[in-house]
Motif scaffolding. Structure first.
Motif, PDB file in Angstrom:
ATOM      1  N   SER A 146     107.597 -10.116  94.112  1.00  0.00           N
ATOM      2  CA  SER A 146     106.661 -10.657  95.105  1.00  0.00           C
ATOM      3  C   SER A 146     106.151  -9.558  96.025  1.00  0.00           C
ATOM      4  CB  SER A 146     107.352 -11.740  95.929  1.00  0.00           C
ATOM      5  OG  SER A 146     108.513 -11.238  96.530  1.00  0.00           O
ATOM      6  N   ARG A 164     100.193 -20.990  81.685  1.00  0.00           N
ATOM      7  CA  ARG A 164     100.354 -19.575  82.055  1.00  0.00           C
ATOM      8  C   ARG A 164     100.879 -18.741  80.893  1.00  0.00           C
ATOM      9  NH1 ARG A 164     104.019 -18.152  85.671  1.00  0.00           N
ATOM     10  NH2 ARG A 164     105.397 -19.944  85.316  1.00  0.00           N
ATOM     11  N   ALA A 220     103.805 -10.126  91.124  1.00  0.00           N
ATOM     12  CA  ALA A 220     103.397 -11.518  90.967  1.00  0.00           C
ATOM     13  C   ALA A 220     101.902 -11.569  90.656  1.00  0.00           C
ATOM     14  CB  ALA A 220     103.710 -12.305  92.225  1.00  0.00           C
ATOM     15  N   GLY A 221     101.571 -12.402  89.677  1.00  0.00           N
ATOM     16  CA  GLY A 221     100.190 -12.504  89.228  1.00  0.00           C
ATOM     17  C   GLY A 221      99.876 -11.632  88.037  1.00  0.00           C
ATOM     18  N   SER A 271      99.938 -14.655  84.933  1.00  0.00           N
ATOM     19  CA  SER A 271     100.160 -15.224  86.273  1.00  0.00           C
ATOM     20  C   SER A 271     101.651 -15.333  86.598  1.00  0.00           C
ATOM     21  CB  SER A 271      99.494 -16.606  86.380  1.00  0.00           C
ATOM     22  OG  SER A 271      98.114 -16.524  86.102  1.00  0.00           O
ATOM     23  N   LYS A 294     105.248 -15.294  88.133  1.00  0.00           N
ATOM     24  CA  LYS A 294     105.762 -15.646  89.448  1.00  0.00           C
ATOM     25  C   LYS A 294     107.180 -15.064  89.595  1.00  0.00           C
ATOM     26  CE  LYS A 294     103.372 -20.120  89.303  1.00  0.00           C
ATOM     27  NZ  LYS A 294     103.557 -21.603  89.390  1.00  0.00           N
ATOM     28  N   PRO A 295     107.633 -14.881  90.821  1.00  0.00           N
ATOM     29  CA  PRO A 295     109.013 -14.401  91.003  1.00  0.00           C
ATOM     30  C   PRO A 295     110.031 -15.304  90.312  1.00  0.00           C
ATOM     31  CG  PRO A 295     107.806 -14.197  93.058  1.00  0.00           C
ATOM     32  CD  PRO A 295     106.897 -14.930  92.111  1.00  0.00           C
ATOM     33  N   GLU A 296     109.753 -16.601  90.262  1.00  0.00           N
ATOM     34  CA  GLU A 296     110.714 -17.526  89.631  1.00  0.00           C
ATOM     35  C   GLU A 296     110.728 -17.411  88.107  1.00  0.00           C
ATOM     36  OE1 GLU A 296     108.339 -18.268  91.870  1.00  0.00           O
ATOM     37  OE2 GLU A 296     107.418 -20.230  91.457  1.00  0.00           O
ATOM     38  N   ASP A 297     109.841 -16.626  87.526  1.00  0.00           N
ATOM     39  CA  ASP A 297     109.884 -16.354  86.088  1.00  0.00           C
ATOM     40  C   ASP A 297     110.883 -15.249  85.763  1.00  0.00           C
ATOM     41  OD1 ASP A 297     106.321 -16.752  86.021  1.00  0.00           O
ATOM     42  OD2 ASP A 297     107.837 -18.205  85.385  1.00  0.00           O
ATOM     43  N   GLY A 299     109.302 -10.608  87.851  1.00  0.00           N
ATOM     44  CA  GLY A 299     108.063 -10.805  88.592  1.00  0.00           C
ATOM     45  C   GLY A 299     108.371 -10.593  90.060  1.00  0.00           C
TER      46      GLY A 299
END
Length: 121
Positions: A121, A66, A14-15, A84, A86-89, A119
């Protein structure tokens, strides 16, 4: 017939960042709009970003600020810069392109085979 070949998927924390590429090849007069869609497990395929031949872009709200879509018309290639993350991507990302097979003929829609983006976490 148009073939779309995607590359650049992978797994990042993530990130982190990734860059996807999709190159169109085959027989066609021109490629109009190109875009990226994604499909997470158990969800429907959704638009991520699109770009016209002239360079106008649109983005889904969750990725605005993003992700950046761009294209190289000379190479018939579209890119998606994912920052950036995210896990939800996490999803399979699909390239989409609308081609004009010959001048005067109606456009046709094509899909790539998909590339996994994760992604973690």
């Amino acid at each position: 017939q148009v073939q779309l070949v995607e590359s650049g998927g992978g797994s990042v924390q993530a990130g982190g960042s990734l860059r996807l590429s999709c190159a169109a090849s085959g027989r066609f007069f021109a490629i109009n709009g190109m875009g990226w869609y994604r499909q997470a497990l158990g969800n429907q395929r959704e638009l991520v970003a699109g770009i016209t031949r002239g360079g106008s872009t649109n983005y889904a709200d969750p990725v605005k600020g993003r992700f950046t879509i761009s294209r190289d018309n000379a190479k018939n290639t579209v890119y998606l810069q994912l920052n950036s993350l995210k896990p939800e991507d996490t999803a399979v990302y699909y390239c989409n392109a609308e081609s004009i097979p010959r001048l005067g003929l109606p456009p046709r829609n094509y899909w790539g085979q998909g590339t996994q983006v994760t992604g973690s976490s």
